[in-house]
Design a protein around this motif. Structure first.
Motif, PDB file in Angstrom:
ATOM      1  N   GLU A  59       0.835  -1.202   0.000  1.00 58.57           N
ATOM      2  CA  GLU A  59       0.000   0.000   0.000  1.00 58.57           C
ATOM      3  C   GLU A  59       0.874   1.258   0.000  1.00 58.57           C
ATOM      4  N   ALA A  60       1.924   1.271   0.797  1.00 59.92           N
ATOM      5  CA  ALA A  60       2.850   2.407   0.802  1.00 59.92           C
ATOM      6  C   ALA A  60       3.485   2.563  -0.582  1.00 59.92           C
ATOM      7  N   ALA A  61       3.797   1.451  -1.229  1.00 56.64           N
ATOM      8  CA  ALA A  61       4.379   1.482  -2.578  1.00 56.64           C
ATOM      9  C   ALA A  61       3.402   2.102  -3.570  1.00 56.64           C
ATOM     10  N   ARG A  62       2.133   1.712  -3.510  1.00 56.78           N
ATOM     11  CA  ARG A  62       1.129   2.275  -4.423  1.00 56.78           C
ATOM     12  C   ARG A  62       0.975   3.777  -4.216  1.00 56.78           C
ATOM     13  N   ARG A  63       0.954   4.210  -2.954  1.00 58.77           N
ATOM     14  CA  ARG A  63       0.832   5.646  -2.665  1.00 58.77           C
ATOM     15  C   ARG A  63       2.034   6.406  -3.202  1.00 58.77           C
ATOM     16  N   ALA A  64       3.224   5.896  -2.963  1.00 59.13           N
ATOM     17  CA  ALA A  64       4.440   6.562  -3.438  1.00 59.13           C
ATOM     18  C   ALA A  64       4.477   6.617  -4.956  1.00 59.13           C
ATOM     19  N   LEU A  65       4.094   5.536  -5.595  1.00 61.75           N
ATOM     20  CA  LEU A  65       4.112   5.481  -7.057  1.00 61.75           C
ATOM     21  C   LEU A  65       3.113   6.484  -7.640  1.00 61.75           C
ATOM     22  N   ALA A  66       1.960   6.619  -7.018  1.00 62.20           N
ATOM     23  CA  ALA A  66       0.965   7.591  -7.473  1.00 62.20           C
ATOM     24  C   ALA A  66       1.500   9.024  -7.373  1.00 62.20           C
ATOM     25  N   ARG A  67       2.304   9.289  -6.345  1.00 60.67           N
ATOM     26  CA  ARG A  67       2.876  10.636  -6.174  1.00 60.67           C
ATOM     27  C   ARG A  67       3.944  10.958  -7.200  1.00 60.67           C
ATOM     28  N   ILE A  68       4.736   9.968  -7.610  1.00 61.54           N
ATOM     29  CA  ILE A  68       5.870  10.275  -8.484  1.00 61.54           C
ATOM     30  C   ILE A  68       5.561  10.111  -9.973  1.00 61.54           C
ATOM     31  N   GLN A  69       4.436   9.521 -10.298  1.00 63.43           N
ATOM     32  CA  GLN A  69       4.101   9.362 -11.728  1.00 63.43           C
ATOM     33  C   GLN A  69       3.278  10.501 -12.236  1.00 63.43           C
TER      34      GLN A  69
END
Length: 125
Positions: free
Chosen positions: A115-125
């Protein structure tokens, strides 16, 4: 999932430890810059981030941290078996190293890491 664990913010439980290894320092320094440069073209970006969050989770067992930090360091290093700048093939070796490490320690990569990975990926893409 281990009982008593709750979701955490991206920085919570990931504070630097005393006596950091050279690999840990290398990964912390180079990971985010390289990920930001290549995230859009990495089909394994979410797995890479989940591995990162698991590796820096203070509750992750030491042997799991070592395996994941080795794979993450390989991603960060500028020199590897197949240069990352080659179209289509550049990250093939990085993906293989990461997939092997994840397969070895998959039970330790928890839903909150993903879940932390999905949130981070959403922020950087």
């Amino acid at each position: 999932m281990r009982s008593g664990r709750t979701a955490y913010s991206d920085t919570e439980r990931h504070a630097p430890r005393r006596g950091k290894s050279a690999e840990e320092s290398l990964v912390r320094r180079g990971f985010w810059g390289k990920l930001r440069r290549f995230a859009a073209s990495l089909p394994f970006a979410e797995d890479l981030l989940a591995a990162y969050y698991c590796a820096f989770d203070r509750e992750t067992p030491g042997h799991v941290r070592v395996a994941l930090l080795g794979a993450l360091a390989y991603f960060v290093l500028p020199f590897d078996a197949i240069p990352d700048m080659l179209p289509l093939f550049g990250f093939t070796d990085d993906a293989a190293v990461l997939a092997t490490a994840i397969k070895l320690v998959s039970d330790s990569i928890l839903p909150e890491h993903r879940e932390a990975a999905r949130r981070a990926l959403a922020r950087i893409q």
